[in-house]
Motif scaffolding. Structure first.
Motif, PDB file in Angstrom:
ATOM      1  N   ALA A   1      -4.950  -9.309   2.132  1.00 42.67           N
ATOM      2  CA  ALA A   1      -5.971  -8.215   0.655  1.00 42.67           C
ATOM      3  C   ALA A   1      -5.845  -9.255  -0.359  1.00 42.67           C
ATOM      4  O   ALA A   1      -6.828  -9.293  -0.366  1.00 42.67           O
ATOM      5  CB  ALA A   1      -4.393  -7.367   0.650  1.00 42.67           C
TER       6      ALA A   1
ATOM      7  N   SER B   1     -13.661   1.980  -4.772  1.00 44.71           N
ATOM      8  CA  SER B   1     -13.467   1.280  -3.190  1.00 44.71           C
ATOM      9  C   SER B   1     -14.595   0.368  -3.573  1.00 44.71           C
ATOM     10  O   SER B   1     -14.721  -1.016  -3.153  1.00 44.71           O
ATOM     11  CB  SER B   1     -14.022   2.162  -2.590  1.00 44.71           C
ATOM     12  OG  SER B   1     -15.208   2.762  -1.830  1.00 44.71           O
TER      13      SER B   1
ATOM     14  N   THR C   1     -12.549  -4.906   1.922  1.00 46.78           N
ATOM     15  CA  THR C   1     -11.116  -5.272   1.720  1.00 46.78           C
ATOM     16  C   THR C   1     -10.600  -4.021   2.574  1.00 46.78           C
ATOM     17  O   THR C   1      -9.677  -4.890   3.974  1.00 46.78           O
ATOM     18  CB  THR C   1     -10.120  -5.375   0.841  1.00 46.78           C
ATOM     19  OG1 THR C   1     -10.719  -6.730  -0.201  1.00 46.78           O
ATOM     20  CG2 THR C   1      -8.956  -5.740   1.021  1.00 46.78           C
ATOM     21  N   GLU C   2      -9.862  -3.057   3.060  1.00 41.77           N
ATOM     22  CA  GLU C   2      -9.771  -1.718   3.360  1.00 41.77           C
ATOM     23  C   GLU C   2     -10.193  -2.390   5.009  1.00 41.77           C
ATOM     24  O   GLU C   2      -9.267  -1.376   5.720  1.00 41.77           O
ATOM     25  CB  GLU C   2      -9.484  -0.683   1.842  1.00 41.77           C
ATOM     26  CG  GLU C   2      -8.798   0.419   2.994  1.00 41.77           C
ATOM     27  CD  GLU C   2      -8.172   1.714   2.006  1.00 41.77           C
ATOM     28  OE1 GLU C   2      -8.753   2.886   2.832  1.00 41.77           O
ATOM     29  OE2 GLU C   2      -8.364   2.099   1.337  1.00 41.77           O
ATOM     30  N   LYS C   3     -11.573  -1.494   5.185  1.00 39.72           N
ATOM     31  CA  LYS C   3     -11.690  -2.248   6.243  1.00 39.72           C
ATOM     32  C   LYS C   3     -11.471  -3.042   6.977  1.00 39.72           C
ATOM     33  O   LYS C   3     -11.541  -2.121   7.839  1.00 39.72           O
ATOM     34  CB  LYS C   3     -13.331  -1.798   6.100  1.00 39.72           C
ATOM     35  CG  LYS C   3     -14.846  -1.661   7.271  1.00 39.72           C
ATOM     36  CD  LYS C   3     -15.392  -1.505   7.321  1.00 39.72           C
ATOM     37  CE  LYS C   3     -16.229  -1.244   8.627  1.00 39.72           C
ATOM     38  NZ  LYS C   3     -16.653  -2.330   9.137  1.00 39.72           N
TER      39      LYS C   3
ATOM     40  N   LEU D   1      -8.807  -4.787   6.848  1.00 35.67           N
ATOM     41  CA  LEU D   1      -7.526  -4.544   6.722  1.00 35.67           C
ATOM     42  C   LEU D   1      -7.206  -3.612   8.148  1.00 35.67           C
ATOM     43  O   LEU D   1      -6.443  -3.836   8.917  1.00 35.67           O
ATOM     44  CB  LEU D   1      -6.458  -3.685   5.340  1.00 35.67           C
ATOM     45  CG  LEU D   1      -7.134  -5.215   4.969  1.00 35.67           C
ATOM     46  CD1 LEU D   1      -6.068  -4.982   3.580  1.00 35.67           C
ATOM     47  CD2 LEU D   1      -5.833  -6.461   5.002  1.00 35.67           C
ATOM     48  N   LYS D   2      -7.485  -2.321   7.991  1.00 36.10           N
ATOM     49  CA  LYS D   2      -7.549  -1.262   8.863  1.00 36.10           C
ATOM     50  C   LYS D   2      -8.053  -1.829  10.546  1.00 36.10           C
ATOM     51  O   LYS D   2      -6.939  -1.676  11.346  1.00 36.10           O
ATOM     52  CB  LYS D   2      -8.393  -0.300   8.862  1.00 36.10           C
ATOM     53  CG  LYS D   2      -7.651   0.574   7.581  1.00 36.10           C
ATOM     54  CD  LYS D   2      -8.298   2.093   7.202  1.00 36.10           C
ATOM     55  CE  LYS D   2      -7.604   2.613   5.965  1.00 36.10           C
ATOM     56  NZ  LYS D   2      -7.985   4.102   5.270  1.00 36.10           N
TER      57      LYS D   2
ATOM     58  N   PHE E   1       0.156  -1.054   0.605  1.00 35.21           N
ATOM     59  CA  PHE E   1       0.353  -0.072  -0.619  1.00 35.21           C
ATOM     60  C   PHE E   1       0.802   1.085   0.237  1.00 35.21           C
ATOM     61  O   PHE E   1       0.696   2.012   0.824  1.00 35.21           O
ATOM     62  CB  PHE E   1      -0.855  -0.063   1.040  1.00 35.21           C
ATOM     63  CG  PHE E   1      -1.019  -1.850   1.382  1.00 35.21           C
ATOM     64  CD1 PHE E   1      -2.647  -2.079   0.467  1.00 35.21           C
ATOM     65  CD2 PHE E   1      -1.194  -2.144   2.435  1.00 35.21           C
ATOM     66  CE1 PHE E   1      -3.075  -3.124   0.614  1.00 35.21           C
ATOM     67  CE2 PHE E   1      -1.918  -3.188   3.135  1.00 35.21           C
ATOM     68  CZ  PHE E   1      -2.657  -3.493   1.383  1.00 35.21           C
TER      69      PHE E   1
ATOM     70  N   ILE F   1      -2.852   1.985   5.330  1.00 35.10           N
ATOM     71  CA  ILE F   1      -3.017   1.130   4.188  1.00 35.10           C
ATOM     72  C   ILE F   1      -4.329   2.248   2.911  1.00 35.10           C
ATOM     73  O   ILE F   1      -5.195   2.286   3.548  1.00 35.10           O
ATOM     74  CB  ILE F   1      -4.175   0.340   4.896  1.00 35.10           C
ATOM     75  CG1 ILE F   1      -3.380  -0.956   6.096  1.00 35.10           C
ATOM     76  CG2 ILE F   1      -4.653  -0.630   3.969  1.00 35.10           C
ATOM     77  CD1 ILE F   1      -4.336  -1.810   6.363  1.00 35.10           C
ATOM     78  N   ASP F   2      -3.185   2.387   1.821  1.00 31.98           N
ATOM     79  CA  ASP F   2      -4.559   2.448   0.640  1.00 31.98           C
ATOM     80  C   ASP F   2      -4.480   1.700  -0.084  1.00 31.98           C
ATOM     81  O   ASP F   2      -3.342   0.971  -0.838  1.00 31.98           O
ATOM     82  CB  ASP F   2      -3.403   3.908   0.322  1.00 31.98           C
ATOM     83  CG  ASP F   2      -3.862   4.582  -0.291  1.00 31.98           C
ATOM     84  OD1 ASP F   2      -4.887   4.726  -0.713  1.00 31.98           O
ATOM     85  OD2 ASP F   2      -3.812   5.474  -0.970  1.00 31.98           O
ATOM     86  N   ILE F   3      -5.647   0.750   0.261  1.00 35.34           N
ATOM     87  CA  ILE F   3      -5.762  -0.412  -1.018  1.00 35.34           C
ATOM     88  C   ILE F   3      -5.977   0.070  -2.018  1.00 35.34           C
ATOM     89  O   ILE F   3      -5.700  -0.769  -3.150  1.00 35.34           O
ATOM     90  CB  ILE F   3      -7.140  -0.556  -0.279  1.00 35.34           C
ATOM     91  CG1 ILE F   3      -7.425  -2.543  -1.319  1.00 35.34           C
ATOM     92  CG2 ILE F   3      -8.443  -0.379  -0.594  1.00 35.34           C
ATOM     93  CD1 ILE F   3      -6.519  -3.501  -0.861  1.00 35.34           C
TER      94      ILE F   3
ATOM     95  N   LEU G   1     -13.107  -3.204  -2.577  1.00 36.93           N
ATOM     96  CA  LEU G   1     -11.286  -3.114  -2.425  1.00 36.93           C
ATOM     97  C   LEU G   1     -11.989  -2.079  -1.432  1.00 36.93           C
ATOM     98  O   LEU G   1     -10.819  -2.033  -0.065  1.00 36.93           O
ATOM     99  CB  LEU G   1     -10.736  -1.654  -3.237  1.00 36.93           C
ATOM    100  CG  LEU G   1     -10.609  -2.705  -4.716  1.00 36.93           C
ATOM    101  CD1 LEU G   1      -9.548  -1.290  -5.795  1.00 36.93           C
ATOM    102  CD2 LEU G   1      -9.807  -3.948  -4.073  1.00 36.93           C
TER     103      LEU G   1
END
Length: 426
Positions: free
Chosen positions: A73, A35, A86-88, A90-91, A14, A99-101, A83
């Motif tokens: 990810a 997203s 996924t980012e939520k 992972l955070k 990321f 994190i910047d998916i 996406l």
């Protein structure tokens, strides 16, 4: 050995990548990466390595190092998560990570690791070149030379070489050992033939080690500095655990050790004045000794460089060390793209820069201790022979020797040009 050369691309989870475009043309259809996008990766195989993970793209045959957060990810994407979702997730799992998916997904697209985007299939990646070389070498033959018992034997022989040098310093190679004949025209091809055979044995050590694990390989022509060399493709070694990769990387040096040990024993047994046989043994020691010392110059991608890299688990050390030097010395031209360095690798990279500098010093020692005196000796003798005139064999000895040197120089230029073109295409 091939510099695992471009089998590897580094990826940082990321990271910011402003040079990526967020609008992609897929089969003449323009699509935005958002997203809400749902991505599916091409067939990959994931293996745990010393620190992170090795990801192999099965079709292209490329290998990538990724930290655990990247693997999570990828797994979420392949499960059909968007996406944004996924980012939520992972955070929540990695609260300390930035994190910047979208940036990560863009990297995957650029590396041709995405097979499908929002239900639209992408053009498949280019299939890997066929690596079917040396499959005729049986696995048992490789295992005969490389197993837990022979590894100890190679170590004993290496210590034996050191003991022989200490007990009898006269065995230490001299630059004039290259010239075993009075006629220069015979010395150059004699050295070329002998050196080629010794290098072939070195490379076949790598081949046998690879075949011991039932992996394919191939031989190519390359260069190190001003030397034309054979290289064994070791890309398939990334399929193995780290401890087994070292066996492959050290295989050539272990065969060199055997040759050096018995050549030194032969010199110890046969008295001075034994003729051409003793001269050949001295040339074998000279060539093998220089090649083994040369492997310690790990500012290049030598066998010992890969051992260092593999043992520490920090890859792309050369590129990262060169980036350190660029930061220290502003007059050095910056790279087109900075290498990625994981935070925990900084200490290893610093240590490696010390060995990097020592390796440069070692190369200069070889150059001024062996290569330069050999060239000067040969040029002086060739120049002297030209004075005899075209009616003598001395003159034609010098002429043919000059032609041999020219051919070697042209081969070097070909290798350099090949490497330059390869770099431009990256």
């Amino acid at each position: 050995m091939d510099d695992v050369r471009n089998i590897w691309s580094r990826m940082l989870a990321f990271c910011s990548a402003s040079f990526f475009h967020k609008l992609y043309k897929i089969k003449d259809v323009y699509m935005n990466l958002t997203s809400n996008s749902i991505l599916h990766l091409v067939p990959i195989e994931i293996r745990k390595d010393k620190k992170h993970y090795i990801v192999e793209a099965e079709v292209s045959g490329e290998f990538y190092e990724m930290p655990e957060v990247c693997i999570d990810a990828i797994n979420l994407m392949n499960k059909g998560e968007s996406l944004g979702r996924t980012e939520k997730l992972l955070k929540e799992k990695y609260p300390t990570e930035e994190i910047d998916i979208l940036d990560f997904a863009q990297q995957l697209l650029e590396l041709h690791l995405i097979a499908e985007m929002d239900g639209v299939k992408l053009d498949p990646p280019t299939a890997q070149k066929s690596h079917s070389g040396f499959l005729w070498v049986p696995q048992k033959l490789g295992q005969f030379f490389f197993n837990r018992y022979t590894n100890s034997v190679y170590s004993v022989l290496f210590l034996g070489c050191i003991v022989l040098f200490v007990l009898n310093p006269s065995l230490f190679p001299h630059y004039k050992d290259l010239f075993i004949f009075d006629l220069m025209v015979l010395n150059i091809p004699a050295w070329l033939v002998l050196s080629f055979l010794l290098v072939l044995i070195h490379e076949f050590g790598h081949v046998l080690a690879i075949r011991a694990y039932q992996l394919p390989t191939k031989l190519e022509i390359g260069h190190r500095l001003f030397l034309v060399v054979l290289e064994t493709d070791m890309s398939s070694s990334w399929k193995l655990p780290a401890k087994d990769r070292n066996v492959l990387y050290l295989a050539g040096l272990r065969f060199d050790t055997v040759i050096l040990f018995f050549a030194l024993i032969g010199q110890s047994i046969f008295p001075v004045g034994s003729g051409i046989f003793l001269s050949v043994l001295k040339l074998v020691v000279l060539d093998t000794f220089i090649r083994m010392v040369y492997q310690c110059c790990i500012y290049m991608k030598t066998d010992l460089y890969y051992v260092f890299e593999n043992t520490t688990g920090a890859y792309n050390l050369i590129e990262n060390a060169q980036q350190v030097f660029r930061n220290l010395f502003t007059f050095i031209k910056p790279a087109r793209q900075k290498e990625v360095m994981f935070e925990e690798e900084k200490g290893t990279v610093f240590t490696y820069t010390i060995f990097y500098v020592l390796g440069v010093g070692l190369t200069l020692s070889l150059f001024f201790g062996y290569y330069l005196p050999q060239v000067l000796f040969a040029m002086t003798k060739i120049h002297h022979c030209f004075h005899y005139g075209p009616s003598t064999y001395h003159f034609w000895d010098a002429a043919l020797s000059s032609l041999q040197l020219l051919i070697g120089f042209l081969l070097l230029l070909y290798s350099l040009r090949k490497k330059y073109i390869k770099k431009q295409n990256i």
